[in-house]
Design a protein around this motif. Structure first.
Motif, PDB file in Angstrom:
ATOM      1  N   MET A   1       7.602 -56.707 -21.611  1.00  0.00           N
ATOM      2  CA  MET A   1       6.248 -56.281 -21.220  1.00  0.00           C
ATOM      3  C   MET A   1       5.214 -56.930 -22.143  1.00  0.00           C
ATOM      4  SD  MET A   1       4.597 -54.083 -19.201  1.00  0.00           S
ATOM      5  CE  MET A   1       4.993 -52.386 -18.847  1.00  0.00           C
ATOM      6  N   LYS A   2       4.277 -57.718 -21.556  1.00  0.00           N
ATOM      7  CA  LYS A   2       3.219 -58.315 -22.382  1.00  0.00           C
ATOM      8  C   LYS A   2       2.010 -57.396 -22.425  1.00  0.00           C
ATOM      9  CE  LYS A   2       4.302 -63.193 -21.438  1.00  0.00           C
ATOM     10  NZ  LYS A   2       3.892 -64.359 -20.636  1.00  0.00           N
ATOM     11  N   GLN A   3       1.487 -57.157 -23.624  1.00  0.00           N
ATOM     12  CA  GLN A   3       0.302 -56.302 -23.783  1.00  0.00           C
ATOM     13  C   GLN A   3      -0.941 -57.189 -23.825  1.00  0.00           C
ATOM     14  OE1 GLN A   3       0.454 -52.923 -24.227  1.00  0.00           O
ATOM     15  NE2 GLN A   3       2.544 -52.523 -24.891  1.00  0.00           N
ATOM     16  N   ILE A   4      -1.908 -56.849 -22.972  1.00  0.00           N
ATOM     17  CA  ILE A   4      -3.086 -57.699 -22.810  1.00  0.00           C
ATOM     18  C   ILE A   4      -4.332 -57.048 -23.407  1.00  0.00           C
ATOM     19  CG2 ILE A   4      -4.507 -58.951 -21.110  1.00  0.00           C
ATOM     20  CD1 ILE A   4      -1.500 -59.702 -20.969  1.00  0.00           C
ATOM     21  N   ALA A   5      -5.120 -57.868 -24.121  1.00  0.00           N
ATOM     22  CA  ALA A   5      -6.478 -57.463 -24.505  1.00  0.00           C
ATOM     23  C   ALA A   5      -7.414 -58.215 -23.566  1.00  0.00           C
ATOM     24  CB  ALA A   5      -6.766 -57.846 -25.949  1.00  0.00           C
ATOM     25  N   LEU A   6      -8.236 -57.485 -22.828  1.00  0.00           N
ATOM     26  CA  LEU A   6      -9.109 -58.137 -21.847  1.00  0.00           C
ATOM     27  C   LEU A   6     -10.569 -57.944 -22.250  1.00  0.00           C
ATOM     28  CD1 LEU A   6      -9.655 -59.532 -19.132  1.00  0.00           C
ATOM     29  CD2 LEU A   6      -9.379 -57.306 -17.998  1.00  0.00           C
TER      30      LEU A   6
END
Ligand code: NDP
Ligand code: MG
Length: 381
Positions: A1-6
């Motif tokens: 699972m990749k954690q994204i900062a948007l």
């Protein structure tokens, strides 16, 4: 699972990024999100994606949001943008804020060794040398989100840069591509916002109409692919089907094609070097399209493109001035305070008056950005 900062979650790219995340819930989760002031748009997104960190532009928005939704922590300003990027659990920062305000967060994300998917082209225009230096030093991948640069990135996959003869960036021509210069004098904001092929944020849509967007993209390509301006060519291609091409030394030209849908390059940046299905995007139907058209770029018709090449070739702080003057002038046009053609006049004036600094550091860049905006704004008096 990749954690994204948007960063820029409520914008055109932000919302399309969330659409990609929504369709790949097992692959991605939204760790943090930042936006400016659009609470109405943000609240349902926060409820749906439950990010651990939410960042807004200012205290007023922070207070309004606190009253609307129960969140542990709402951060503000550029410090907040940085916090959203550097948190330990973040794997990829997708920077889709509009403007040079995205620069410091990009640099801090790189220092924290996060992979950066960059839509925020102004970051590279205003301070490309600092961003690329930092990426090299920290061994961090910068993945383009801009469709043209994503196309080139895909085409370059497995090739050697020394085998590249030139990059060929395609331009749709923007809302006024069929107007002569003499017809541009009285155009209004609504006409300029009516882009033939893409639905995007207001600033980039105006940049497309002035052709500054293509100029910014030339500078963006120079930095991303470390290639001289003489080897970056722009052509008008109305259909926006070929997103860009690379000509190699053996005269072979390789292109990337697809229907104009930003979710394709957004997703590619998030999945690189892999690919994933994207069922909601329309398949390219070349039989239906039937013909593709190409025209030579007219630098007299589009002086913003000429100015971008000139500023890029001059280097140093010239592109910082180009970017800041453009951001401020476009904002003034959107506010109805200046005419369409005044945008390019104000930029030209700033460029001609600027005393170039050869290799500006971050504080010099931030200072030039600020004073250029103030000077452009002062023309209203
Ligand atoms: P939008 O104007 O639609 O969105 C900008 C986003 O940035 C919004 O979420 C806005 O918040 C947020 N924002 C603006 N200022 C701040 C700030 N100071 N702090 C935090 N957030 C802020 O722009 P686009 O999505 O069209 O473009 C974003 C970037 O991507 C630009 O650099 C553009 O050139 C680039 N790009 C866009 C493409 C497109 O198809 N749209 C294609 C290729 C590149 P809010 O609205 O809540 O105030
Ligand atoms: Mg583009």
């Amino acid at each position: 699972m990749k954690q994204i900062a948007l960063l820029g979650a409520t914008g055109s790219i932000g919302v399309q990024t969330l659409d990609v995340l929504r369709n790949h819930k097992d692959e991605f989760s939204l760790y943090s999100m930042a936006f400016g002031r659009n609470i109405e748009k943000a609240i349902p997104l926060i409820r749906e994606f439950r990010p651990k960190i939410v960042v807004v532009q200012d205290e007023e928005t922070q207070q309004k949001l606190t009253g609307e939704i129960d969140l542990p922590d709402i951060l503000i300003g550029s410090g907040g943008l940085i916090e959203a990027c550097v948190a330990d659990d973040v794997d990829i920062v997708l920077n889709a804020v509009m403007g040079s305000v995205g620069l410091s967060a990009t640099l801090k994300a790189i220092e924290a060794k996060k992979t950066v998917a960059l839509a925020n082209k102004e970051t590279l225009v205003t301070a490309g040398h600092l961003v690329m230096e930092a990426a090299k030093k920290h061994n961090v991948k910068l993945l383009p989100v801009d469709s043209e640069h994503s196309a080139i990135y895909q085409v370059l996959n497995g090739e050697k840069m020394e085998d590249v003869h030139k990059l060929i960036i395609t331009a749709s021509g923007g809302s006024f591509r069929d107007k002569k210069r003499s017809e541009l004098e009285g155009v209004i904001v609504d006409d300029a916002l009516n882009h033939p092929n893409w639905s995007m944020g207001a600033k980039i849509t105006i940049d497309s109409a002035t052709m500054m967007n293509k100029g910014l993209e030339v500078i963006e390509a120079h930095w991303l692919f470390n290639i001289p301006y003489d080897q970056i060519h722009v052509i008008l291609h109305r259909e926006s089907v070929i997103h860009s091409m690379v000509e190699y030394i053996d005269r072979s030209v390789i292109a990337q094609l697809g229907t104009p849908d930003m979710r394709v390059p957004i997703q590619y940046a998030l999945t690189y070097p892999d690919r994933m299905e994207l069922p909601m995007t329309k398949q390219l139907d070349l039989e239906e399209i039937a013909a593709l058209h190409f025209e030579k770029m007219d630098f007299e018709r589009f002086p913003c493109l000429r100015m971008a090449y000139e500023a890029g070739r001059a280097g140093g702080s010239m592109t910082t001035v180009l970017n800041a003057a453009n951001e401020e002038a476009v904002q003034m046009f959107l506010e109805g305070k200046i005419s369409f053609l005044e945008i390019e006049r104000l930029i030209e004036k700033e460029l001609s008056q600027h005393d170039k600094i050869h290799s500006p550091d971050l504080s010099a860049i931030l200072s030039i950005d600020k004073t250029t905006r103030e000077r452009v704004r002062s023309h209203l008096n």
